[in-house]
Design a protein around this motif. Structure first.
Motif, PDB file in Angstrom:
ATOM      1  N   ALA A 114      44.261  27.368 -26.827  1.00  0.00           N
ATOM      2  CA  ALA A 114      45.331  26.551 -27.383  1.00  0.00           C
ATOM      3  C   ALA A 114      45.941  27.222 -28.603  1.00  0.00           C
ATOM      4  O   ALA A 114      47.130  27.033 -28.898  1.00  0.00           O
ATOM      5  CB  ALA A 114      44.787  25.174 -27.757  1.00  0.00           C
ATOM      6  N   ARG A 115      45.135  28.011 -29.289  1.00  0.00           N
ATOM      7  CA  ARG A 115      45.621  28.754 -30.449  1.00  0.00           C
ATOM      8  C   ARG A 115      44.638  29.864 -30.779  1.00  0.00           C
ATOM      9  O   ARG A 115      43.429  29.706 -30.607  1.00  0.00           O
ATOM     10  CB  ARG A 115      45.801  27.839 -31.662  1.00  0.00           C
ATOM     11  N   LEU A 116      45.158  30.992 -31.245  1.00  0.00           N
ATOM     12  CA  LEU A 116      44.358  32.073 -31.797  1.00  0.00           C
ATOM     13  C   LEU A 116      44.591  32.075 -33.306  1.00  0.00           C
ATOM     14  O   LEU A 116      45.732  32.127 -33.766  1.00  0.00           O
ATOM     15  CB  LEU A 116      44.774  33.420 -31.206  1.00  0.00           C
ATOM     16  N   LEU A 117      43.496  31.987 -34.065  1.00  0.00           N
ATOM     17  CA  LEU A 117      43.581  32.017 -35.520  1.00  0.00           C
ATOM     18  C   LEU A 117      42.876  33.275 -36.015  1.00  0.00           C
ATOM     19  O   LEU A 117      41.684  33.480 -35.723  1.00  0.00           O
ATOM     20  CB  LEU A 117      42.936  30.772 -36.141  1.00  0.00           C
ATOM     21  N   VAL A 118      43.605  34.116 -36.736  1.00  0.00           N
ATOM     22  CA  VAL A 118      43.047  35.377 -37.234  1.00  0.00           C
ATOM     23  C   VAL A 118      43.136  35.375 -38.754  1.00  0.00           C
ATOM     24  O   VAL A 118      44.110  34.923 -39.345  1.00  0.00           O
ATOM     25  CB  VAL A 118      43.777  36.592 -36.633  1.00  0.00           C
ATOM     26  N   ASP A 244      46.520  23.120 -37.830  1.00  0.00           N
ATOM     27  CA  ASP A 244      46.975  23.969 -36.721  1.00  0.00           C
ATOM     28  C   ASP A 244      46.364  23.553 -35.390  1.00  0.00           C
ATOM     29  O   ASP A 244      46.955  23.774 -34.327  1.00  0.00           O
ATOM     30  CB  ASP A 244      46.639  25.441 -37.007  1.00  0.00           C
ATOM     31  N   LEU A 245      45.172  22.959 -35.416  1.00  0.00           N
ATOM     32  CA  LEU A 245      44.504  22.567 -34.186  1.00  0.00           C
ATOM     33  C   LEU A 245      44.856  21.149 -33.740  1.00  0.00           C
ATOM     34  O   LEU A 245      44.643  20.791 -32.577  1.00  0.00           O
ATOM     35  CB  LEU A 245      42.991  22.691 -34.343  1.00  0.00           C
ATOM     36  N   THR A 246      45.378  20.361 -34.649  1.00  0.00           N
ATOM     37  CA  THR A 246      45.665  18.956 -34.323  1.00  0.00           C
ATOM     38  C   THR A 246      46.581  18.776 -33.119  1.00  0.00           C
ATOM     39  O   THR A 246      46.310  17.914 -32.276  1.00  0.00           O
ATOM     40  CB  THR A 246      46.250  18.244 -35.564  1.00  0.00           C
ATOM     41  N   PRO A 247      47.660  19.566 -32.977  1.00  0.00           N
ATOM     42  CA  PRO A 247      48.502  19.373 -31.773  1.00  0.00           C
ATOM     43  C   PRO A 247      47.731  19.555 -30.476  1.00  0.00           C
ATOM     44  O   PRO A 247      47.988  18.835 -29.504  1.00  0.00           O
ATOM     45  CB  PRO A 247      49.584  20.438 -31.950  1.00  0.00           C
ATOM     46  N   ALA A 248      46.795  20.506 -30.451  1.00  0.00           N
ATOM     47  CA  ALA A 248      46.019  20.734 -29.228  1.00  0.00           C
ATOM     48  C   ALA A 248      45.069  19.573 -28.959  1.00  0.00           C
ATOM     49  O   ALA A 248      44.790  19.233 -27.804  1.00  0.00           O
ATOM     50  CB  ALA A 248      45.233  22.039 -29.334  1.00  0.00           C
TER      51      ALA A 248
END
Length: 251
Positions: A114-118, A244-248
């Motif tokens: 759902a997202r990549l966080l770097v 950032d993760l809330t939408p997923a």
């Protein structure tokens, strides 16, 4: 929920969580770096920490030293956990491994994150300013750890602890320095980029993550050095990750 393995550890099991956050540690680290995250993040998020051989309780296993080999060996252990909504977070060396897993998922036709966080790592093409660290002397490595922060001075002063810490650190530096972008199509997921205001990783370095997705990555800087996410900016970083993760989670 797949059964945890030596490679993937749930730090606080949440069987009803709506998203799995797979966390990849920095060079010389281990799953314990994310222990606080496991309980501080919302209940809808379960933290799964990646546990490489040679690190923490796997100290008696041979370390991996090559980037491509590490991703290839990791992926079969991670793959069972990609059957639901998930995201990938990686700091420093861990950012490169998280990226490699996202690319492997695309290569195998598996569900995209759902997202990549770097965090604390320049994108592909960033010049490596300190090469050959795997061959540095113990004194040079200790000086490097002091420079970067994140390791208590009392730990660096105990020779028996250094005998445990330095071998996996050297191995991880080898993984980091052997990184090569696997290429192929751009990622099909949004990418979040985090950095420390006082880190050697510059905003220009962080901006190079744009190339892996083609979308605006808008790097966010937080007070602190290389380990800003575990220091004075810890709460601020957790808030950013949650946002950032809330939408997923809500989909």
């Amino acid at each position: 929920m797949p059964i945890a393995t030596p490679w993937v550890r749930s730090l606080a099991p949440r069987p009803n969580a709506r998203l799995r956050l797979l966390c990849f540690h920095s060079a010389g680290g281990g799953p314990s770096l994310f222990r606080d995250w496991a309980t501080a993040l919302p209940a809808d998020i379960e933290v799964l920490a990646i546990h490489l051989p040679g690190h923490e309780i796997r100290f008696n296993e041979p370390c991996l030293t090559d980037y491509r080999t590490t991703v290839e060996q990791l992926y079969p252990h991670i793959r069972p956990f990609l059957d639901g909504v998930y995201a990938l977070f990686g700091h420093s060396m861990g950012a490169l491994l998280a990226y490699g897993i996202a690319k492997a998922a695309a290569e195998h036709g598996d569900r995209a994150p759902a997202r990549l966080l770097v965090s604390g790592c320049g994108g592909p093409g960033t010049p490596q300013r300190r090469r050959g660290r795997a061959d540095w002397s113990d004194d040079e490595l200790v000086a490097e750890l002091r420079r970067m922060g994140g390791t208590p001075e009392e730990v660096l002063a105990i020779p028996t602890l250094l005998e445990v810490i330095l071998p996996p650190l050297r191995a991880d530096y080898s993984i980091f320095e052997s990184f090569a972008d696997p290429g192929g199509p751009q990622l099909r997921c949004p990418v979040s980029v985090l950095g420390g205001e006082d880190d050697d990783i510059t905003p220009e370095d962080l901006g190079r993550w744009w190339a892996v997705t083609g979308a605006d990555v808008s790097p966010r800087l937080f007070p602190g050095g290389h380990f800003f996410l575990f220091g004075e900016s810890a709460d601020e970083v957790l808030t950013a990750v949650t946002d950032d993760l809330t939408p997923a989670i809500r989909t």
